[in-house]
Scaffold this motif. Structure first.
Motif, mmCIF file in Angstrom:
data_model
loop_
_atom_site.group_PDB
_atom_site.id
_atom_site.type_symbol
_atom_site.label_atom_id
_atom_site.label_comp_id
_atom_site.label_asym_id
_atom_site.label_seq_id
_atom_site.Cartn_x
_atom_site.Cartn_y
_atom_site.Cartn_z
ATOM 1 N N VAL A 262 68.999 -12.473 73.521
ATOM 2 C CA VAL A 262 69.865 -11.862 74.550
ATOM 3 C C VAL A 262 70.885 -10.941 73.882
ATOM 4 C CG1 VAL A 262 71.649 -12.351 76.275
ATOM 5 C CG2 VAL A 262 69.522 -13.673 76.261
ATOM 6 N N GLY A 263 71.478 -11.417 72.778
ATOM 7 C CA GLY A 263 72.439 -10.592 72.044
ATOM 8 C C GLY A 263 71.805 -9.313 71.519
ATOM 9 N N ALA A 264 70.582 -9.417 71.003
ATOM 10 C CA ALA A 264 69.871 -8.240 70.488
ATOM 11 C C ALA A 264 69.580 -7.262 71.615
ATOM 12 C CB ALA A 264 68.572 -8.657 69.800
ATOM 13 N N TRP A 265 69.200 -7.777 72.773
ATOM 14 C CA TRP A 265 68.904 -6.916 73.925
ATOM 15 C C TRP A 265 70.152 -6.160 74.352
ATOM 16 C CZ3 TRP A 265 70.024 -5.581 78.871
ATOM 17 C CH2 TRP A 265 69.039 -4.924 79.590
ATOM 18 N N ILE A 266 71.266 -6.856 74.479
ATOM 19 C CA ILE A 266 72.532 -6.213 74.891
ATOM 20 C C ILE A 266 72.971 -5.191 73.842
ATOM 21 C CG2 ILE A 266 75.003 -6.641 75.291
ATOM 22 C CD1 ILE A 266 74.114 -9.355 76.556
ATOM 23 N N TRP A 267 72.880 -5.566 72.569
ATOM 24 C CA TRP A 267 73.292 -4.678 71.486
ATOM 25 C C TRP A 267 72.460 -3.398 71.483
ATOM 26 C CZ3 TRP A 267 70.515 -3.028 67.166
ATOM 27 C CH2 TRP A 267 71.265 -2.374 66.183
ATOM 28 N N TYR A 268 71.144 -3.527 71.636
ATOM 29 C CA TYR A 268 70.268 -2.356 71.619
ATOM 30 C C TYR A 268 70.535 -1.460 72.830
ATOM 31 C CZ TYR A 268 65.978 0.322 70.735
ATOM 32 O OH TYR A 268 65.072 1.317 70.463
ATOM 33 N N ALA A 269 70.725 -2.074 73.989
ATOM 34 C CA ALA A 269 71.037 -1.290 75.192
ATOM 35 C C ALA A 269 72.349 -0.524 74.992
ATOM 36 C CB ALA A 269 71.125 -2.204 76.412
ATOM 37 N N TYR A 270 73.343 -1.184 74.399
ATOM 38 C CA TYR A 270 74.628 -0.524 74.120
ATOM 39 C C TYR A 270 74.432 0.662 73.174
ATOM 40 C CZ TYR A 270 78.823 0.432 71.444
ATOM 41 O OH TYR A 270 79.835 1.067 70.779
ATOM 42 N N ARG A 271 73.645 0.464 72.113
ATOM 43 C CA ARG A 271 73.432 1.533 71.142
ATOM 44 C C ARG A 271 72.763 2.750 71.784
ATOM 45 N NH1 ARG A 271 74.715 0.986 65.382
ATOM 46 N NH2 ARG A 271 72.774 2.056 64.962
ATOM 47 N N LEU A 272 71.792 2.510 72.653
ATOM 48 C CA LEU A 272 71.121 3.625 73.334
ATOM 49 C C LEU A 272 72.085 4.338 74.278
ATOM 50 C CD1 LEU A 272 67.633 2.049 74.090
ATOM 51 C CD2 LEU A 272 68.188 3.774 72.359
ATOM 52 N N PHE A 273 72.859 3.574 75.021
ATOM 53 C CA PHE A 273 73.811 4.166 75.966
ATOM 54 C C PHE A 273 74.878 4.973 75.224
ATOM 55 C CE2 PHE A 273 77.761 3.976 78.434
ATOM 56 C CZ PHE A 273 77.345 4.612 79.596
ATOM 57 N N ARG A 274 75.449 4.373 74.172
ATOM 58 C CA ARG A 274 76.492 5.073 73.416
ATOM 59 C C ARG A 274 75.949 6.345 72.769
ATOM 60 N NH1 ARG A 274 79.607 3.487 67.899
ATOM 61 N NH2 ARG A 274 80.702 5.456 67.760
ATOM 62 N N GLY A 275 74.768 6.263 72.195
ATOM 63 C CA GLY A 275 74.180 7.439 71.568
ATOM 64 C C GLY A 275 73.934 8.555 72.568
ATOM 65 N N PHE A 276 73.428 8.207 73.739
ATOM 66 C CA PHE A 276 73.166 9.203 74.770
ATOM 67 C C PHE A 276 74.463 9.873 75.205
ATOM 68 C CE2 PHE A 276 72.345 10.654 79.114
ATOM 69 C CZ PHE A 276 71.147 11.337 78.941
ATOM 70 N N MET A 277 75.501 9.080 75.415
ATOM 71 C CA MET A 277 76.794 9.630 75.842
ATOM 72 C C MET A 277 77.402 10.522 74.755
ATOM 73 S SD MET A 277 76.902 8.634 78.870
ATOM 74 C CE MET A 277 78.510 9.171 79.343
ATOM 75 N N ASP A 278 77.338 10.089 73.502
ATOM 76 C CA ASP A 278 77.891 10.895 72.410
ATOM 77 C C ASP A 278 77.089 12.181 72.193
ATOM 78 O OD1 ASP A 278 79.926 9.110 72.079
ATOM 79 O OD2 ASP A 278 79.235 8.315 70.155
ATOM 80 N N LEU A 279 75.778 12.133 72.397
ATOM 81 C CA LEU A 279 74.965 13.340 72.286
ATOM 82 C C LEU A 279 75.399 14.346 73.342
ATOM 83 C CD1 LEU A 279 72.520 14.837 71.027
ATOM 84 C CD2 LEU A 279 71.137 13.781 72.823
ATOM 85 N N ASN A 280 75.623 13.895 74.555
ATOM 86 C CA ASN A 280 76.062 14.792 75.623
ATOM 87 C C ASN A 280 77.467 15.356 75.377
ATOM 88 O OD1 ASN A 280 73.717 14.684 77.110
ATOM 89 N ND2 ASN A 280 74.354 12.871 78.222
ATOM 90 N N SER A 281 78.264 14.644 74.557
ATOM 91 C CA SER A 281 79.602 15.111 74.211
ATOM 92 C C SER A 281 79.620 15.888 72.902
ATOM 93 C CB SER A 281 80.560 13.914 74.104
ATOM 94 O OG SER A 281 80.649 13.240 75.333
ATOM 95 N N ASN A 282 78.442 16.177 72.354
ATOM 96 C CA ASN A 282 78.305 16.902 71.089
ATOM 97 C C ASN A 282 78.982 16.203 69.917
ATOM 98 O OD1 ASN A 282 76.802 18.950 72.308
ATOM 99 N ND2 ASN A 282 78.641 20.085 72.830
ATOM 100 N N LYS A 283 78.945 14.872 69.915
ATOM 101 C CA LYS A 283 79.545 14.093 68.824
ATOM 102 C C LYS A 283 78.442 13.546 67.923
ATOM 103 C CE LYS A 283 83.363 12.345 71.635
ATOM 104 N NZ LYS A 283 83.927 11.123 72.213
ATOM 105 N N PRO A 284 78.653 13.589 66.605
ATOM 106 C CA PRO A 284 77.685 12.973 65.699
ATOM 107 C C PRO A 284 77.846 11.458 65.720
ATOM 108 C CG PRO A 284 79.514 13.844 64.450
ATOM 109 C CD PRO A 284 79.746 14.240 65.883
ATOM 110 N N MET A 285 76.805 10.778 65.338
ATOM 111 C CA MET A 285 76.841 9.313 65.259
ATOM 112 C C MET A 285 77.239 8.910 63.851
ATOM 113 S SD MET A 285 76.240 8.745 68.320
ATOM 114 C CE MET A 285 76.460 7.011 68.222
ATOM 115 N N PRO A 286 77.871 7.743 63.719
ATOM 116 C CA PRO A 286 78.276 7.295 62.385
ATOM 117 C C PRO A 286 77.074 6.920 61.518
ATOM 118 C CG PRO A 286 78.902 5.666 64.045
ATOM 119 C CD PRO A 286 78.313 6.848 64.751
#
Length: 118
Positions: free
Chosen positions: A94-118
């Motif tokens: 469950v933790g892995a599922w939530i973590w992966y979903a968060y990573r995809l969501f954050r990456g998508f949002m940062d891409l739309n904001s023209n921000k690089p990922m760490p």
């Protein structure tokens, strides 16, 4: 940052990364990651084309996220086999599922904001 990558406009590279985030999310939701190999392979193919731009970091982010997710799922599987750790295995999954979903969501949002990922 370059605005052109190998004669491909940066916006085209961003759009490809957006579609890959969506591809990872859709395959993740409907197969818990089993079909993520398709967007994963495309990530490996498209990543060199974006060298020198912030989009490159997004490909790395998606690749790292996938492999860490797989490692967590496998760790949960090993725990599940031991029978005594079945509740812990479910928590890891469950933790892995939530973590992966968060990573995809954050990456998508940062891409739309023209921000690089760490």
């Amino acid at each position: 940052m370059n605005t052109v990558v190998n004669d491909i406009p940066l916006e085209g590279s961003k759009q490809a990364a957006r579609l890959l985030y969506i591809g990872h999310a859709v395959t993740f939701l409907f197969s818990l990651g089993l079909l993520n190999l398709i967007p994963l392979i495309i990530n490996y193919i498209k990543r060199p084309e974006t060298q020198g731009t912030f989009v490159y970091s997004h490909h790395g982010w998606m690749l790292r996220s996938f492999w860490i997710y797989i490692a967590l799922v496998m760790a949960g599987g090993i725990m599940f086999v031991t029978i005594l750790l079945i509740p812990v295995a479910w928590l890891v999954w469950v933790g892995a599922w939530i973590w992966y979903a968060y990573r995809l969501f954050r990456g998508f949002m940062d891409l739309n904001s023209n921000k690089p990922m760490p």
